[in-house]
Design a protein around this motif. Structure first.
Motif, mmCIF file in Angstrom:
data_model
loop_
_atom_site.group_PDB
_atom_site.id
_atom_site.type_symbol
_atom_site.label_atom_id
_atom_site.label_comp_id
_atom_site.label_asym_id
_atom_site.label_seq_id
_atom_site.Cartn_x
_atom_site.Cartn_y
_atom_site.Cartn_z
ATOM 1 N N GLY A 181 -10.507 -5.392 2.821
ATOM 2 C CA GLY A 181 -10.108 -4.129 2.770
ATOM 3 C C GLY A 181 -10.223 -3.155 3.777
ATOM 4 O O GLY A 181 -10.833 -3.400 4.932
ATOM 5 N N VAL A 230 0.390 -8.774 7.286
ATOM 6 C CA VAL A 230 0.724 -7.336 7.345
ATOM 7 C C VAL A 230 2.149 -7.234 7.727
ATOM 8 O O VAL A 230 2.293 -7.059 8.875
ATOM 9 C CB VAL A 230 -0.228 -6.443 8.061
ATOM 10 N N THR A 271 -1.297 3.240 3.641
ATOM 11 C CA THR A 271 -1.335 2.284 2.925
ATOM 12 C C THR A 271 -0.671 0.879 3.497
ATOM 13 O O THR A 271 0.391 1.203 4.140
ATOM 14 C CB THR A 271 -0.402 2.344 1.848
ATOM 15 N N ASN A 298 0.824 -3.199 3.322
ATOM 16 C CA ASN A 298 1.113 -4.253 2.508
ATOM 17 C C ASN A 298 0.690 -5.527 3.087
ATOM 18 O O ASN A 298 1.336 -5.888 3.887
ATOM 19 C CB ASN A 298 2.826 -4.107 2.513
ATOM 20 N N SER A 299 -0.188 -6.174 2.260
ATOM 21 C CA SER A 299 -0.686 -7.440 2.658
ATOM 22 C C SER A 299 -1.276 -8.242 1.587
ATOM 23 O O SER A 299 -2.104 -7.554 0.753
ATOM 24 C CB SER A 299 -1.612 -7.453 3.590
ATOM 25 N N LEU A 352 -5.197 -8.136 1.333
ATOM 26 C CA LEU A 352 -5.733 -6.853 1.059
ATOM 27 C C LEU A 352 -6.032 -6.549 -0.347
ATOM 28 O O LEU A 352 -5.167 -6.667 -1.188
ATOM 29 C CB LEU A 352 -5.195 -5.583 1.779
ATOM 30 N N ASN A 402 -6.681 -1.120 -0.237
ATOM 31 C CA ASN A 402 -5.464 -1.363 0.603
ATOM 32 C C ASN A 402 -4.955 0.230 1.203
ATOM 33 O O ASN A 402 -3.914 0.219 1.974
ATOM 34 C CB ASN A 402 -4.322 -2.056 0.204
ATOM 35 N N GLN A 403 -5.838 1.238 1.089
ATOM 36 C CA GLN A 403 -5.255 2.505 1.553
ATOM 37 C C GLN A 403 -6.578 3.257 1.942
ATOM 38 O O GLN A 403 -7.533 2.990 1.560
ATOM 39 C CB GLN A 403 -4.458 3.182 0.604
#
Length: 804
Positions: A19, A49, A112, A114-115, A118, A123-124
């Motif tokens: 994370g 990612v 944020t 995108n993966s 995560l 993830n943010q």
């Protein structure tokens, strides 16, 4: 929902997911970001990612997105290059290098990624582009203040108003809140306690209803409330007035009788005694002082016989202005009143009575009838009193000693103003006035007359209101205090008082000398003194003497020949008394229903039209989102146009829906031929630069933060607001330097203020010294938001010296 701490521990213990730890701004141009991760993963993050599409193939989810700004909502991120945009820290954890196209504003943003590697919760991350900006403030984010938890509000029966309904409501509540308590025996302590609460609630409900009823003219029952409501629309309810009558006395001496001499009485229909005293009243309406008139009397005027020179002249014709009487030495004076009374043809016929007033100059000429050796006097009266009836002189007699009288009896008492609370309390030999604390913190002194009702005297001119028969004198010097119908008419240092149609009772003295008192209602009259603003505030310990007449009402309008009893105090001087004519002028207090009917209907009217600027403003302020409104009329060429600008609550702008709502409302209120417009409010933004000293034991950063919080435009979770909160300023509200300095001084660690400089945007270009009062036009509103993302709304700079 999983606890965030437990989830973090779980995430760190496994090997498949990671994370975001935090985001770091690297470059001074704020366009390069380092994204730090919690740990390394197998396989690594490189290549995972990236942008993806949703299963339907219609929406592309970017690899990285930055959102949440105020003036710049979204900051675009450049594509990620796996070869050049990855690195590791000292512990081998990956760092993603992101670059952005443009800068963000001063607000907080959310990154944020995108993966699939995560965790969806981590993830943010929240960050600020301005993290590298120099600041003396504590960088630690303060713990957010959570609003108080909403209580479990039980269902409330608002129709419960008496003991039984309250008991039922509490019984129903106990079933919901305490289901195990099912005892309903009257001997149970819980039931007894519940019924005691219901009895108290019943009393409070009754008191609440009684107080609420006095708030409107239509429902008020207390005379004091009705009078005050009527006075709001300049309608003065008439009090009970005392009857006036003309008495004919048979006196035993020739000593003048003073005004106020208690002389005669009669019995009313209920058998109660109705007293009358000499004079036209206690007060001289011309001077406002005590009426000290004396009335001359003469025992020769008790009965005067007419004289006929011949039997052919036994009839005194109507229209006559003179006649002869038997005797001499009457000492008649000009203007003196005489009663001419003739018996009726039978005992059942009414007597013929007329009052005449002798002429000035030579009202009487003494002569002698030498034929019969009879001394006679020729009297003359004014033409306006020419006789209206024929009088048979064989059945006629004249009488003087005609004196006006008024219904009522005189009373006198003394009382004192309570001594100042700072001095030791001593029991006063006189009754004490009641002490009440007013809204402005000053005491109000009230003294209820021991006898009631107070007599009011009707004035000769019918359109003038009655005057109270009361005199108030101060101290041994007997300084006169002036009665005012309302203390609002009294000057600042005027020795004035008024009369309230109400009664207060002195119930007890406490051990410390203080007084317990209760409001008793309408059964009395109370002297009310001024408060030092409207009328003089009497000093503690001052002794007053009050003289007043008690009486009044329609019961005093007794018929003729009914006042025949001489009072014990006058029997040594008066042998007989009578009223040849009925008493008149007595009237009861104006009934409440008559006051409600005659008081202007505007008191209860709800206006659905707008004529003046105030009407448009009042109509606009009926909307819940309008704090205040300002209206101006402008000539736009052929007609007047009405411009009404609203000041919204808790906001600096109005929505399209609110704008439309106000336009539709004012179009219903406006007059035909007028146009109504609703422009948005005009704001005047301020820039302030404040220099101050910090206390030696305070950190400069903490002092600056405290001052910025006190002067902010925010509303805090506890309901308090900053100095420049939008609702604290409206159209034309000036900025008072003293109020601003007070807000600064309240901040933690402020030892003193060095200077306050200001700049008003679009008006002044340079900083100037803030004056005592900074005014704005009537259609403008001051604002200072101190929002770095919106500098056009004003800014605030605090320079702290000293401290540590």
């Amino acid at each position: 929902m999983t606890d965030s701490k437990n989830r973090l521990e779980t995430l760190l213990d496994q090997k498949n997911f990671t994370g975001i730890d935090f985001v770091e701004i690297i470059s001074s141009d704020q366009k390069t970001l380092h994204v730090h991760f919690l740990k390394d993963t197998v396989p690594p993050l490189q290549g995972t990612v990236k942008a993806t599409t949703t299963p339907d193939g219609k929406t592309v989810i970017p690899a990285a997105q930055i959102t949440g700004g105020e003036t710049i909502p979204t900051v675009p991120v450049n594509p990620i290059n796996d070869a050049t945009d990855w690195m590791t820290d000292r512990e081998g954890r990956p760092i993603l290098i992101l670059t952005v196209v443009q800068l963000g504003d001063f607000s907080l943003y959310t990154l944020t990624l995108n993966s699939p590697r995560l965790d969806l919760f981590f993830n943010q991350s929240i960050f600020s582009f301005k993290a590298l900006s120099p600041s003396d403030l504590d960088c630690e984010t303060p713990t957010p203040v959570c609003p108080p938890l909403q209580e479990d509000i039980p269902p409330i029966d608002y129709l419960a108003k008496d003991f039984l309904s309250f008991r039922q409501a509490l019984s129903d509540f106990s079933v919901l809140r305490y289901p195990e308590w099912q005892e309903r025996s009257e001997a149970d302590f819980g039931v007894m306690f519940m019924e005691a609460l219901c009895a108290l609630a019943d009393d409070l409900s009754y008191t609440q209803d009684r107080i609420a009823a006095e708030a409107t003219l239509a429902t008020a029952t207390q005379r004091r409330s009705i009078v005050r409501h009527a006075r709001l629309v300049d309608y003065e309810p008439k009090p009970a007035t005392a009857a006036q009558v003309l008495l004919q006395l048979d006196v035993l001496d020739n000593v003048p009788i003073p005004s106020g001499f208690a002389i005669a009485s009669t019995q009313g229909p209920d058998g109660a005694t109705i007293n009358f005293e000499i004079g036209t009243g206690l007060i001289d309406p011309q001077t406002g002082l005590q009426n000290l008139t004396t009335y001359p009397v003469n025992h020769l005027w008790n009965e005067i016989q007419p004289y006929c020179w011949d039997d052919s002249q036994q009839c005194l014709r109507s229209g006559s202005t003179d006649m002869w009487v038997v005797g001499q030495g009457f000492n008649f004076t000009g203007g003196q009143a005489l009663l001419i009374e003739t018996q009726g043809a039978t005992t059942l016929d009414p007597k013929i009575r007329e009052i005449v007033h002798l002429v000035d100059g030579n009202p009487a000429i003494e002569q002698t009838d030498f034929l019969y050796n009879q001394q006679v006097t020729h009297i003359f009266w004014i033409a306006d009193d020419a006789l209206k009836f024929d009088h048979d002189l064989t059945k006629t007699a004249l009488a003087g000693n005609l004196i006006p009288a008024i219904q009522g009896s005189r009373a006198s008492e003394t009382f004192a103003i309570p001594a100042d609370e700072s001095t030791p309390s001593t029991r006063s030999p006189q009754p004490l006035a009641l002490r009440r604390i007013g809204a402005n913190g000053t005491p109000n002194y009230l003294y209820t007359l021991q006898q009631a009702p107070l007599a009011w005297l009707a004035q000769d001119t019918g359109d003038l209101l009655p005057l109270p028969a009361i005199l108030l004198k101060q101290g041994s010097e007997l300084l006169d205090w002036t009665w005012r119908r309302s203390l609002l008419q009294a000057e600042l240092f005027e020795s004035a008082f008024t009369i309230d149609p109400t009664s207060y009772s002195l119930t007890a003295h406490n051990s410390d000398g203080s007084i317990m008192q209760d409001y008793d209602g309408d059964g009395g009259d109370t002297i009310r003194f001024g408060d030092g603003i409207f009328g003089e505030l009497p000093a503690g310990g001052t002794v007053f003497q009050v003289i007043y007449q008690v009486g009044g009402g329609a019961r005093g309008n007794v018929p003729a020949d009914s006042i025949i009893y001489v009072n014990a105090a006058a029997i040594s001087r008066i042998s007989a008394v009578n009223n040849p004519f009925p008493a008149a002028g007595g009237a009861d207090a104006e009934p409440a229903e008559r006051v409600r009917r005659l008081a202007p209907q505007a008191f209860r009217a709800v206006q659905y039209r707008a004529v003046r600027a105030d009407d448009y403003q009042a109509a606009a302020q009926t909307l819940p989102w309008v704090l205040r409104a300002g209206t101006v009329f402008r000539w736009t060429g052929s007609w007047l146009t009405v411009f009404t600008t609203p000041d919204p609550k808790g906001s600096e702008g109005i929505t399209l829906q609110e704008h439309t709502q106000l336009i539709e409302l004012l179009n219903r209120y406006r007059l035909a031929g007028y146009e109504s417009y609703v422009p948005e409010p005009q704001y005047r933004s301020l820039d302030l630069e404040i220099s101050l000293y910090a206390s030696p034991d305070a950190f400069r950063g903490d002092v600056e933060a405290a001052v910025l919080a006190n002067l902010s435009a925010a509303k805090f979770p506890d309901g308090s607001t900053g100095f420049f909160y939008v609702d604290n300023f409206t159209f034309g509200t000036p900025l008072e330097r003293s109020a601003l300095e007070a807000a600064i001084q309240k901040a933690y660690g402020v030892a003193g203020i060095i200077s306050i400089m200001y700049r008003q945007r679009k008006i002044t270009s340079n900083y100037l010294k803030l004056p005592e009062t900074l005014t704005v036009s009537a259609n403008a509103i001051l604002r200072l938001d101190n929002d770095p993302s919106r500098p056009e709304r004003g800014s605030l700079k605090v320079i702290v010296e000293g401290g540590k």
